[in-house]
Design a protein around this motif. Sequence first.
Motif, PDB file in Angstrom:
ATOM      1  N   ASN A   2       0.849  -1.173   0.000  1.00 52.62           N
ATOM      2  CA  ASN A   2       0.000   0.000   0.000  1.00 52.62           C
ATOM      3  C   ASN A   2       0.893   1.234   0.000  1.00 52.62           C
ATOM      4  O   ASN A   2       1.617   1.499   0.956  1.00 52.62           O
ATOM      5  CB  ASN A   2      -0.902  -0.015   1.241  1.00 52.62           C
ATOM      6  CG  ASN A   2      -1.966   1.051   1.170  1.00 52.62           C
ATOM      7  OD1 ASN A   2      -1.801   2.054   0.491  1.00 52.62           O
ATOM      8  ND2 ASN A   2      -3.058   0.836   1.884  1.00 52.62           N
ATOM      9  N   GLY A   4      -0.093   4.516  -0.486  1.00 51.10           N
ATOM     10  CA  GLY A   4      -0.710   5.784  -0.143  1.00 51.10           C
ATOM     11  C   GLY A   4      -1.932   6.106  -0.968  1.00 51.10           C
ATOM     12  O   GLY A   4      -2.616   5.212  -1.483  1.00 51.10           O
ATOM     13  N   GLU A   5      -2.197   7.408  -1.118  1.00 54.37           N
ATOM     14  CA  GLU A   5      -3.457   7.838  -1.704  1.00 54.37           C
ATOM     15  C   GLU A   5      -3.230   9.040  -2.615  1.00 54.37           C
ATOM     16  O   GLU A   5      -2.384   9.896  -2.357  1.00 54.37           O
ATOM     17  CB  GLU A   5      -4.419   8.207  -0.572  1.00 54.37           C
ATOM     18  CG  GLU A   5      -5.829   8.476  -0.989  1.00 54.37           C
ATOM     19  CD  GLU A   5      -6.713   8.701   0.229  1.00 54.37           C
ATOM     20  OE1 GLU A   5      -7.273   7.719   0.746  1.00 54.37           O
ATOM     21  OE2 GLU A   5      -6.817   9.861   0.672  1.00 54.37           O
ATOM     22  N   THR A   7      -5.602  11.962  -5.216  1.00 53.24           N
ATOM     23  CA  THR A   7      -6.936  12.514  -5.473  1.00 53.24           C
ATOM     24  C   THR A   7      -7.142  12.565  -6.981  1.00 53.24           C
ATOM     25  O   THR A   7      -6.280  13.077  -7.706  1.00 53.24           O
ATOM     26  CB  THR A   7      -7.081  13.933  -4.896  1.00 53.24           C
ATOM     27  OG1 THR A   7      -6.910  13.868  -3.476  1.00 53.24           O
ATOM     28  CG2 THR A   7      -8.460  14.504  -5.213  1.00 53.24           C
ATOM     29  N   PRO A  31     -10.818  10.308  -3.465  1.00 51.22           N
ATOM     30  CA  PRO A  31      -9.521   9.766  -3.056  1.00 51.22           C
ATOM     31  C   PRO A  31      -9.392   8.331  -3.560  1.00 51.22           C
ATOM     32  O   PRO A  31     -10.358   7.570  -3.574  1.00 51.22           O
ATOM     33  CB  PRO A  31      -9.591   9.813  -1.525  1.00 51.22           C
ATOM     34  CG  PRO A  31     -11.048   9.747  -1.213  1.00 51.22           C
ATOM     35  CD  PRO A  31     -11.756  10.444  -2.346  1.00 51.22           C
ATOM     36  N   VAL A  32      -8.195   7.979  -4.001  1.00 48.62           N
ATOM     37  CA  VAL A  32      -7.956   6.646  -4.552  1.00 48.62           C
ATOM     38  C   VAL A  32      -6.682   6.079  -3.950  1.00 48.62           C
ATOM     39  O   VAL A  32      -5.635   6.736  -3.955  1.00 48.62           O
ATOM     40  CB  VAL A  32      -7.821   6.697  -6.094  1.00 48.62           C
ATOM     41  CG1 VAL A  32      -7.478   5.320  -6.653  1.00 48.62           C
ATOM     42  CG2 VAL A  32      -9.094   7.232  -6.719  1.00 48.62           C
ATOM     43  N   ARG A  33      -6.769   4.843  -3.444  1.00 49.10           N
ATOM     44  CA  ARG A  33      -5.588   4.172  -2.932  1.00 49.10           C
ATOM     45  C   ARG A  33      -4.733   3.670  -4.093  1.00 49.10           C
ATOM     46  O   ARG A  33      -5.260   3.219  -5.107  1.00 49.10           O
ATOM     47  CB  ARG A  33      -5.982   2.981  -2.064  1.00 49.10           C
ATOM     48  CG  ARG A  33      -6.884   3.318  -0.887  1.00 49.10           C
ATOM     49  CD  ARG A  33      -6.269   4.274   0.103  1.00 49.10           C
ATOM     50  NE  ARG A  33      -5.068   3.742   0.723  1.00 49.10           N
ATOM     51  CZ  ARG A  33      -4.370   4.398   1.663  1.00 49.10           C
ATOM     52  NH1 ARG A  33      -4.754   5.611   2.061  1.00 49.10           N
ATOM     53  NH2 ARG A  33      -3.282   3.852   2.192  1.00 49.10           N
ATOM     54  N   ILE A  34      -3.423   3.797  -3.978  1.00 51.86           N
ATOM     55  CA  ILE A  34      -2.511   3.329  -5.015  1.00 51.86           C
ATOM     56  C   ILE A  34      -1.537   2.330  -4.415  1.00 51.86           C
ATOM     57  O   ILE A  34      -1.333   2.292  -3.193  1.00 51.86           O
ATOM     58  CB  ILE A  34      -1.741   4.497  -5.654  1.00 51.86           C
ATOM     59  CG1 ILE A  34      -0.996   5.304  -4.586  1.00 51.86           C
ATOM     60  CG2 ILE A  34      -2.682   5.383  -6.465  1.00 51.86           C
ATOM     61  CD1 ILE A  34      -0.057   6.352  -5.143  1.00 51.86           C
ATOM     62  N   ASP A  35      -0.918   1.514  -5.307  1.00 56.30           N
ATOM     63  CA  ASP A  35       0.000   0.487  -4.825  1.00 56.30           C
ATOM     64  C   ASP A  35       1.459   0.787  -5.143  1.00 56.30           C
ATOM     65  O   ASP A  35       2.355   0.022  -4.786  1.00 56.30           O
ATOM     66  CB  ASP A  35      -0.383  -0.883  -5.386  1.00 56.30           C
ATOM     67  CG  ASP A  35      -0.383  -0.923  -6.909  1.00 56.30           C
ATOM     68  OD1 ASP A  35       0.192  -0.019  -7.535  1.00 56.30           O
ATOM     69  OD2 ASP A  35      -0.980  -1.869  -7.466  1.00 56.30           O
ATOM     70  N   VAL A  43      -5.118   2.741 -13.150  1.00 52.30           N
ATOM     71  CA  VAL A  43      -5.908   3.300 -12.051  1.00 52.30           C
ATOM     72  C   VAL A  43      -7.219   3.888 -12.574  1.00 52.30           C
ATOM     73  O   VAL A  43      -8.299   3.655 -12.021  1.00 52.30           O
ATOM     74  CB  VAL A  43      -5.103   4.376 -11.296  1.00 52.30           C
ATOM     75  CG1 VAL A  43      -5.992   5.108 -10.286  1.00 52.30           C
ATOM     76  CG2 VAL A  43      -3.908   3.748 -10.588  1.00 52.30           C
ATOM     77  N   ALA A  72       1.973   9.012  -3.849  1.00 55.83           N
ATOM     78  CA  ALA A  72       1.078   9.537  -2.824  1.00 55.83           C
ATOM     79  C   ALA A  72       1.063  11.058  -2.826  1.00 55.83           C
ATOM     80  O   ALA A  72       2.096  11.710  -2.977  1.00 55.83           O
ATOM     81  CB  ALA A  72       1.491   9.009  -1.460  1.00 55.83           C
TER      82      ALA A  72
END
Length: 242
Positions: A2, A4-5, A7, A31-35, A43, A72
Amino acid sequence: MNAGEITVEFAPELRVFVGQRSNGHGHRATPVRIDGTSTLGHVVESLGIPLTEVGTLRVNGEPVATGHIPTAGETVTVAAVARPQPSPEPLRFLLDIHLGTLARRLRLLGIDAAYENPDIGDAALAARSAAERRVLLSRDRGLLRRREIYSGAYVYSHQPAEQLDDVLSRFAPRLAPWTRCTSCNGQLRAAAREAVRAHLPDNTGDSYDSFAQCVECGQTYWKGAHHARLDAIVADAVAKYA
């Protein structure tokens, strides 16, 4: 992992694909979580938006490619595709099984519009799009996400008249009404009455003077009972887009 995030803000035209609230500037933000490894294109698609519908992507105000790896804290702005959209030449379309009426209306305007009926499946449609360099028109988001298609576009409406306006305003194709067979997409040529009389219903050959015939399937055309309705479709399209 993970990472972070970010927008992501969506243009109003893309709200059919996403349901997030507006940020006050006409865009939809979420907000969207990214890897940390997935591309920005991945995404965006994971949020339900086919890349065929995406115009410029910007990160913190700067344009980026779909291969950008977001980090992030970034703010991503997703614009809708520009209209009219730059198109390949010759411009040719391929429509899936759900767009038969649209296919016939495009052909009525002289636009090369191949149509698959019965359904041949997503893989075969994508392969034909690539092999024949045709823009694939569909309301199936999954189909438009297939990497092998040559080019594609989402058809936004269920209504044939709105679908036609959508395609014409987006691609601005050259119009050549009454030159293409609405049944098979072949070219039409003028035909003498006696040459097509055997293909006509009783007395039709005595009631009309002007005929055309498809060079591919032999379908014969004349200005019969439905001509006024078809002529209205043509006149509207020519007035708006010719």
